[in-house]
Design an enzyme around this catalytic site. Structure first.
Site, PDB file in Angstrom:
ATOM      1  N   LYS A  32      15.135  -0.180  -6.232  1.00  8.38           N
ATOM      2  CA  LYS A  32      13.999  -1.106  -6.043  1.00  8.38           C
ATOM      3  C   LYS A  32      14.738  -2.781  -5.961  1.00  8.38           C
ATOM      4  CE  LYS A  32       9.214  -3.202  -7.552  1.00  8.38           C
ATOM      5  NZ  LYS A  32       8.387  -3.646  -7.662  1.00  8.38           N
ATOM      6  N   ARG A  43       1.512  -8.312  -2.690  1.00  8.18           N
ATOM      7  CA  ARG A  43       1.760  -9.497  -3.761  1.00  8.18           C
ATOM      8  C   ARG A  43      -0.118 -10.524  -3.920  1.00  8.18           C
ATOM      9  NH1 ARG A  43       7.406 -11.418  -5.064  1.00  8.18           N
ATOM     10  NH2 ARG A  43       8.210  -9.307  -5.427  1.00  8.18           N
ATOM     11  N   LYS A 103      11.870 -12.614  -8.796  1.00  6.77           N
ATOM     12  CA  LYS A 103      12.537 -11.118  -9.142  1.00  6.77           C
ATOM     13  C   LYS A 103      14.120 -10.886  -9.702  1.00  6.77           C
ATOM     14  CE  LYS A 103       7.635  -9.808  -9.360  1.00  6.77           C
ATOM     15  NZ  LYS A 103       6.257  -8.794  -9.265  1.00  6.77           N
ATOM     16  N   GLU A 106      22.152   3.342 -10.825  1.00 11.44           N
ATOM     17  CA  GLU A 106      20.462   3.330 -11.665  1.00 11.44           C
ATOM     18  C   GLU A 106      20.643   4.698 -11.301  1.00 11.44           C
ATOM     19  OE1 GLU A 106      18.746   1.115 -12.404  1.00 11.44           O
ATOM     20  OE2 GLU A 106      19.596  -0.609 -12.130  1.00 11.44           O
ATOM     21  N   LYS A 112      12.937   1.541  -2.406  1.00 12.53           N
ATOM     22  CA  LYS A 112      12.173   0.477  -1.945  1.00 12.53           C
ATOM     23  C   LYS A 112      12.781  -0.801  -1.696  1.00 12.53           C
ATOM     24  CE  LYS A 112       7.396  -2.059  -3.762  1.00 12.53           C
ATOM     25  NZ  LYS A 112       6.496  -2.184  -4.667  1.00 12.53           N
ATOM     26  N   SER A 140       4.374  -2.963   2.198  1.00 11.13           N
ATOM     27  CA  SER A 140       3.433  -4.083   2.921  1.00 11.13           C
ATOM     28  C   SER A 140       3.743  -4.364   4.204  1.00 11.13           C
ATOM     29  CB  SER A 140       2.504  -4.498   2.173  1.00 11.13           C
ATOM     30  OG  SER A 140       3.713  -5.493   0.775  1.00 11.13           O
ATOM     31  N   TYR A 200       1.083   3.550   3.348  1.00 10.76           N
ATOM     32  CA  TYR A 200      -0.283   2.894   3.836  1.00 10.76           C
ATOM     33  C   TYR A 200      -0.603   3.331   5.495  1.00 10.76           C
ATOM     34  CZ  TYR A 200       1.313  -0.531   0.272  1.00 10.76           C
ATOM     35  OH  TYR A 200       1.869  -1.167  -0.700  1.00 10.76           O
TER      36      TYR A 200
END
Length: 404
Positions: A262, A272, A284, A300, A315, A341, A380
């Site tokens: 991510k 968000r 972040k 990872e 992501k 998004s 979505y």
């Protein structure tokens, strides 16, 4: 260079000029047009091709043909051939539909994500019912949490009366056979908007006590009926700790879909807004991956596999197709990708302005994510894509069945 084939056609033309009637000569001229690209007077026109001026001839060598044995275009010349040659397949079974939920008795449109809403309980069930009818059977829940329930340690995330737990029970009561995934992270519940507990003096996200909270969250969700928990927090060691916590309470059947790679991406903005979970300070970057890095994803992968992950996620999706491929080539686990998004909203905005064909761009983007190696896609567009794909007269079905 004139090849043997084109030379033969030239010879045939000469013989026809000497011995054949006028009609035969027209046939030969039509045959020559296939080699030289010239039009024939009697040929049937294809709609859309502009007529050539009278007497027009291409400025090319008559009968010119490459001495080319291998011609890939032969396998592209007809829809039926393109259909059986197609390497990547896609169906609604490859989609997970994200659902935004809130504790209201009405739906709230999300301005930054046209067509998406925060859903009330009744609308969640309606949305799932419609998706199931279209062949979409997997869902993931994202809660909009009231400000008064947020705390620095995010303790609401494991409250048995939390909206996620209540929605899980509601869905499983009405649709027991669907798969419901749940997000594991503190940012919707955290007063600071971060995925972990923040040290108030240094601003550091404290890894290990955050993982303790995530384990409590995973257990609460498993008790409420979650099929797959999806840690999106990117804290070190959380996959192993969550696996141990689940197994310790007998939830060996509950899967873990790890947000393995991510990235600290700018594509998350509309999401968000949907959850009102923007960080109150900083970004972040200390726990999500640097967009410049690919090889880091290999580390990872190794850690998450060893700790008990069942599915590995990338992501965002479209800007990180190379990372999807990296995971696919370096792991035997199923690969998920999240069309986030920002990707959704860009397509929507361009389509609303008439710059692109929404249906074709959506399906092409999803197909490219599949082609890169994703076994399942969080999108979505899941309902719309499934609807477009199932339309027997639609563009997708015509293309997939060799009619386009």
């Amino acid at each position: 260079m004139v090849s043997i084939a084109s030379g033969f056609l030239l010879l045939l033309a000469a013989i026809h000029r000497l011995f054949m009637p006028a009609r035969g000569m027209q046939d030969v001229e039509l045959a020559m047009a296939t080699v030289t690209g010239e039009s024939s007077t009697g040929a049937k026109r294809i709609a859309g091709i502009k007529p050539r001026p009278a007497g027009y001839r291409h400025d090319v060598t008559r009968g010119y043909q490459l001495e080319e044995v291998s011609r890939p275009r032969r396998n592209r010349r007809h829809p039926a051939i393109r259909s059986f040659m197609r390497e990547t397949q896609m169906s609604p079974a490859n989609f997970i539909l994200p659902l935004f939920i809130h504790d209201e008795d009405y739906d709230t449109p999300i301005d930054a994500m046209p067509g998406c809403k925060r859903l009330c309980a009744a609308s969640v069930l309606r949305e799932i019912g419609e998706a199931v009818e279209l062949g979409v059977n997997m869902f993931i829940l994202f809660p909009k949490v009231s400000e008064e329930l947020k705390t620095p340690d995010g303790r609401q995330c494991y409250d048995p009366t939390d909206i996620v737990m209540r929605t899980l029970k509601l869905i499983k009561g009405a649709y027991p056979d669907v798969i419901v995934c749940t997000d594991i992270a503190l940012d919707p519940y955290n007063t600071d908007g971060h995925d972990g507990i923040v040290d108030e003096n240094t601003g550091v996200i404290i890894n290990d006590i955050t993982v303790e909270q995530l384990c409590k969250q995973a257990l609460a969700q498993a008790r409420a009926g979650s099929d797959i928990v999806a840690p999106s927090d990117m804290q070190d060691g959380r996959i192993g700790a969550i696996r141990d916590a689940l197994d310790g309470e007998g939830f060996t059947h509950v899967g873990i879909m790890s947000y393995c790679a991510k990235y600290a991406s700018a594509f998350y903005g509309p999401f968000r807004e949907a959850l009102d979970s923007n960080p109150s300070f900083g970004d972040k970057a200390t726990y999500q991956m640097d967009p410049a890095n690919r090889r880091e994803a290999l580390r990872e992968i190794e850690l998450d596999e060893a700790e008990g992950a069942d599915i590995l996620m990338v992501k965002p999706a479209m800007p990180y197709l190379d990372i999807i491929l990296t995971l696919k080539e370096n792991s035997s686990l199923p690969i998920a990708a999240y069309q986030v998004s920002g990707e959704y909203s860009m397509i929507k905005a361009a389509a609303q302005r008439g710059f692109i064909d929404e249906q074709k761009v959506v399906l092409e983007s999803l197909l490219s994510i599949r082609r890169a190696g994703a076994d399942v896609i969080l999108t979505y567009f899941a309902k719309d894509a499934a609807k477009w794909m199932s339309d027997p007269k639609g563009w997708w079905q015509q293309r997939m069945t060799g009619r386009l």
